[in-house]
Every structure is written in structure tokens, then in C-alpha cells.
Design an enzyme around this catalytic site. Structure first.
Site, PDB file in Angstrom:
ATOM      1  N   HIS A  42       0.937  -1.326  -0.021  1.00 24.25           N
ATOM      2  CA  HIS A  42      -0.137   0.078   0.055  1.00 24.25           C
ATOM      3  C   HIS A  42       0.684   1.246  -0.073  1.00 24.25           C
ATOM      4  CE1 HIS A  42       0.921  -0.593   4.251  1.00 24.25           C
ATOM      5  NE2 HIS A  42       0.193   0.637   4.413  1.00 24.25           N
ATOM      6  N   HIS A  63       1.292   3.910   2.031  1.00 22.19           N
ATOM      7  CA  HIS A  63       1.688   4.654   3.153  1.00 22.19           C
ATOM      8  C   HIS A  63       3.175   4.883   3.373  1.00 22.19           C
ATOM      9  CE1 HIS A  63      -2.310   3.496   5.608  1.00 22.19           C
ATOM     10  NE2 HIS A  63      -2.522   4.430   4.882  1.00 22.19           N
ATOM     11  N   ASP A  94       5.760   4.716   5.057  1.00 18.70           N
ATOM     12  CA  ASP A  94       6.684   4.039   5.909  1.00 18.70           C
ATOM     13  C   ASP A  94       6.900   2.654   4.956  1.00 18.70           C
ATOM     14  OD1 ASP A  94       3.956   3.462   6.629  1.00 18.70           O
ATOM     15  OD2 ASP A  94       4.882   2.023   8.045  1.00 18.70           O
ATOM     16  N   HIS A  95       5.938   2.649   3.814  1.00 22.69           N
ATOM     17  CA  HIS A  95       6.321   1.394   3.038  1.00 22.69           C
ATOM     18  C   HIS A  95       6.948   1.856   1.637  1.00 22.69           C
ATOM     19  CE1 HIS A  95       4.045  -1.659   5.687  1.00 22.69           C
ATOM     20  NE2 HIS A  95       3.783  -0.311   6.048  1.00 22.69           N
ATOM     21  N   HIS A 149      -7.068  -2.861   5.607  1.00 17.17           N
ATOM     22  CA  HIS A 149      -6.007  -1.713   6.466  1.00 17.17           C
ATOM     23  C   HIS A 149      -6.740  -0.320   6.118  1.00 17.17           C
ATOM     24  CE1 HIS A 149      -2.556   0.127   8.000  1.00 17.17           C
ATOM     25  NE2 HIS A 149      -2.367   0.573   7.079  1.00 17.17           N
ATOM     26  N   ASP A 190       0.579  -4.002   5.953  1.00 16.41           N
ATOM     27  CA  ASP A 190      -0.436  -3.634   7.079  1.00 16.41           C
ATOM     28  C   ASP A 190      -1.842  -4.259   6.923  1.00 16.41           C
ATOM     29  OD1 ASP A 190       1.749  -2.372   7.470  1.00 16.41           O
ATOM     30  OD2 ASP A 190       1.077  -0.270   7.647  1.00 16.41           O
ATOM     31  N   HIS A 234       6.688  -5.513  11.516  1.00 20.79           N
ATOM     32  CA  HIS A 234       6.128  -4.137  11.440  1.00 20.79           C
ATOM     33  C   HIS A 234       5.550  -3.827  13.030  1.00 20.79           C
ATOM     34  CE1 HIS A 234       3.167  -1.164  10.484  1.00 20.79           C
ATOM     35  NE2 HIS A 234       3.517  -1.020   9.591  1.00 20.79           N
TER      36      HIS A 234
HETATM   37 ZN   LIG Z   1       3.108   0.532   7.817  1.00 21.29          ZN
HETATM   38 ZN   LIG Z   2      -0.278   1.363   6.576  1.00 17.25          ZN
END
Ligand SMILES: [Zn+2]
Ligand SMILES: [Zn+2]
Length: 306
Positions: free
Chosen positions: A61, A63, A65-66, A138, A210, A268
Site C-alpha cells: 500500500h 503509506h 513507511d512502505h 487496512h 499492514d 512491523h
Molecule cells: Zn506500515
Molecule cells: Zn499502513
């Protein structure tokens, strides 16, 4: 046929001293596939010896942090004079974000970058395996988990029986093993079923990204060799896990038990568990004993069961 997983980042949301943000590499017979690419992933690759020659990055996805690490990674690849194409795969709606990442910070790449969106259920087919996307749960965003599913393998060949039957060792053995009946010089016809056992399953590795615990993960990881599931929180923050669309370690373990996987690898983790995840480990193991707490740089090799 080697298959191994290398964790490159195991922290949720932001890096900590001990852990970088999300990324992992699956290495199969000299080929590398990356799943997510949080900020700083390229340095983790150098540290843990993951090849920059990879051609495919799958995003669960969009976000931050990914995703953010792909900007620097592309830049470094261009500095190295890369010419081979790079493919960025993500869920519906991700192409817009990924194309922006492609153009950020430098003018022109030295190599072609393809951005492709995957629908749940869609298979990216390779010669003897596929990477299959599935919809996880998520925060309402289109998020995917991925399953790497190997094809069935040939059955086991019985050399003792072949000798008993007087079949000369050599090309005939190979033909029979590949499933073809052969005629011997004396006129006898040997059917493969006389010498070759039933086809054997390949291996399956599942990466959730996530997610809340969800039926799609259970289905995708049924009898899998390894389930890599997020475990952002512990029991004490179960309510927060629900609010933020994440899982607790215990919930991840329940998914693993339900799916009947061989091993569960948790990753995670919220920053508060960064140094010490023993609580998460204990909570998960009360539900599913074969649980491993992920660490940056950890490598897990997967052998064939049969
Ligand atoms: Zn994450
Ligand atoms: Zn996420």
C-alpha cells in the site's frame, strides 16, 4: 531450488535505532523480489547483502513507511548506470503515487521504470511460480498482501525400482521422470506411474503488509510454509490496533493457526516494542508456537517439506 526471506526493516511508521521501516526481500534461485521499500531500504540492502539487480518491487500500500525508500533506491540505481527495467507493482490507485516517486529528485532515469497496478486475485506468472495479490483490511485503503506460490513439482523417481526393471540408467530415466512412457529394447513399455511418485507441492510464502486479521489472509496462506504477518501492537493496545487498521501479535498468531501455516514470522512493530518484543512473542506463542519475532537482517531459508 533455494528460497529465502531477508527482512530489511521491521519497524512500523518510523525507523528506530534498532529497526528500519518496512521492506523485505525474497530470494529464489538467484532472483530477488522486494516487498515494500520504506525510507532507508537501500542502505539496509547494502548492509545485508541484497542485490540491487532486482527487477520487481511489490508494494502492499502507499503509506509513507512502505514507499519512501524507492525514491533513493531509483536514484542510486541510476547513478550506477543501470539499464535493465525496474517494475513497480502496487494495488489499484498506487500508480499515481509511484510515478511521482519516479520523477522526484532527479531529471531522468537511465533505465525504464514500469508501474503496474494489481487487482486482488491477479497472478504475476513466472516459469515455475506465481506472485498472487489478495485484498487485506487496512484502513479502507486499497491494500494488498502477496503470496508467492510455487508450482507443483515432479514426483520422486525410484532408481532402485528402475534398476530392478532393467531400465538402463540415462536418458530413459529422465523421460520417465518427466511423465513419458518409454519402450525398452525388449519391447516392454514402462509407464511413469511404475517409477514416479505423486507430484509434490511447491512452497508458499505470504506477505500481508499492514492489515487487520482477515479471512483473505487465512485463505491465501492455507498450509503455507511461511506467513509474514504484521504485528504492530501487543494485547494491551488491542483497541488501538483495531482503530488504526493493524493487528496485535496474538491476532496474527490466530490467523496463522487458522490457516495451518508451518511458521509465522512477525514484523512491523510499533516503536515501543522496538528494543524488546518479548511480550509480543509470549502473546503470539500462547496461540501459535511456531512464531518468530522478526529482526532487521534476519534471514529465513525455506526447505521443501517432501
Ligand atoms: Zn506500515
Ligand atoms: Zn499502513
Amino acid at each position: 531450488m533455494s528460497l529465502s526471506i531477508r527482512l530489511l526493516g521491521t519497524s512500523a511508521s518510523r525507523p528506530t535505532i534498532e529497526r528500519n521501516v518496512s521492506s523485505l526481500a525474497i530470494q529464489r534461485e538467484g532472483e530477488t523480489f522486494m516487498f515494500d521499500c520504506g525510507e532507508g531500504t537501500q542502505r539496509q540492502m547494502m548492509r545485508y547483502g541484497v542485490s540491487f539487480a532486482l527487477e520487481d518491487i511489490f508494494f502492499t500500500h502507499m503509506h509513507a513507511d512502505h514507499v519512501l525508500g524507492v525514491i533513493g533506491l531509483i536514484r542510486t540505481m541510476a547513478l550506477q548506470g543501470r539499464e535493465e527495467r525496474l517494475r513497480l507493482w502496487g494495488p489499484r490507485g498506487s500508480a499515481r503515487v509511484l510515478r511521482r516517486a519516479e520523477g522526484l529528485g532527479f531529471e531522468r532515469s537511465t533505465f525504464p521504470i514500469e508501474v503496474l497496478e494489481i487487482d486482488p486475485g491477479q497472478r504475476v506468472e513466472r516459469k515455475d511460480f506465481a506472485i498472487v495479490g489478495f485484498a487485506v483490511d487496512h484502513r479502507g485503503s486499497a491494500s494488498l498482501g502477496y503470496a508467492l506460490v510455487e508450482s507443483e513439482r515432479k514426483g520422486r523417481f525410484n532408481p532402485d525400482r528402475a534398476r530392478e526393471l532393467g531400465i538402463p540408467e540415462g536418458p530413459l530415466w529422465g523421460q520417465i521422470h518427466r511423465g513419458n512412457p518409454v519402450m525398452l529394447p525388449d519391447g516392454r513399455v514402462i509407464e511413469p506411474s511404475e517409477l514416479v511418485g505423486p507430484r509434490r507441492p511447491g512452497r508458499t510464502v505470504v506477505v500481508t503488509g499492514d492489515t487487520r486479521p482477515c479471512p483473505a489472509t487465512i485463505e491465501a496462506s492455507r498450509d503455507a510454509d511461511l506467513l509474514i504477518h504484521e504485528a504492530t501492537f501487543g494485547d494491551e493496545e488491542a483497541a488501538r490496533a483495531m482503530e488504526t487498521g493493524h493487528s496485535t501479535a496474538r491476532e496474527a498468531a490466530e490467523v496463522a493457526r487458522e490457516a495451518g501455516v508451518r511458521r509465522l514470522l512477525l514484523t512491523h512493530f510499533s516503536a515501543r516494542y522496538s528494543r524488546d518484543a518479548v511480550d509480543l512473542e509470549r502473546e503470539a506463542k500462547t496461540v501459535f508456537a511456531e512464531t518468530v519475532i522478526g529482526k532487521d537482517g534476519m534471514e529465513i531459508e525455506l526447505a521443501f517439506e517432501s
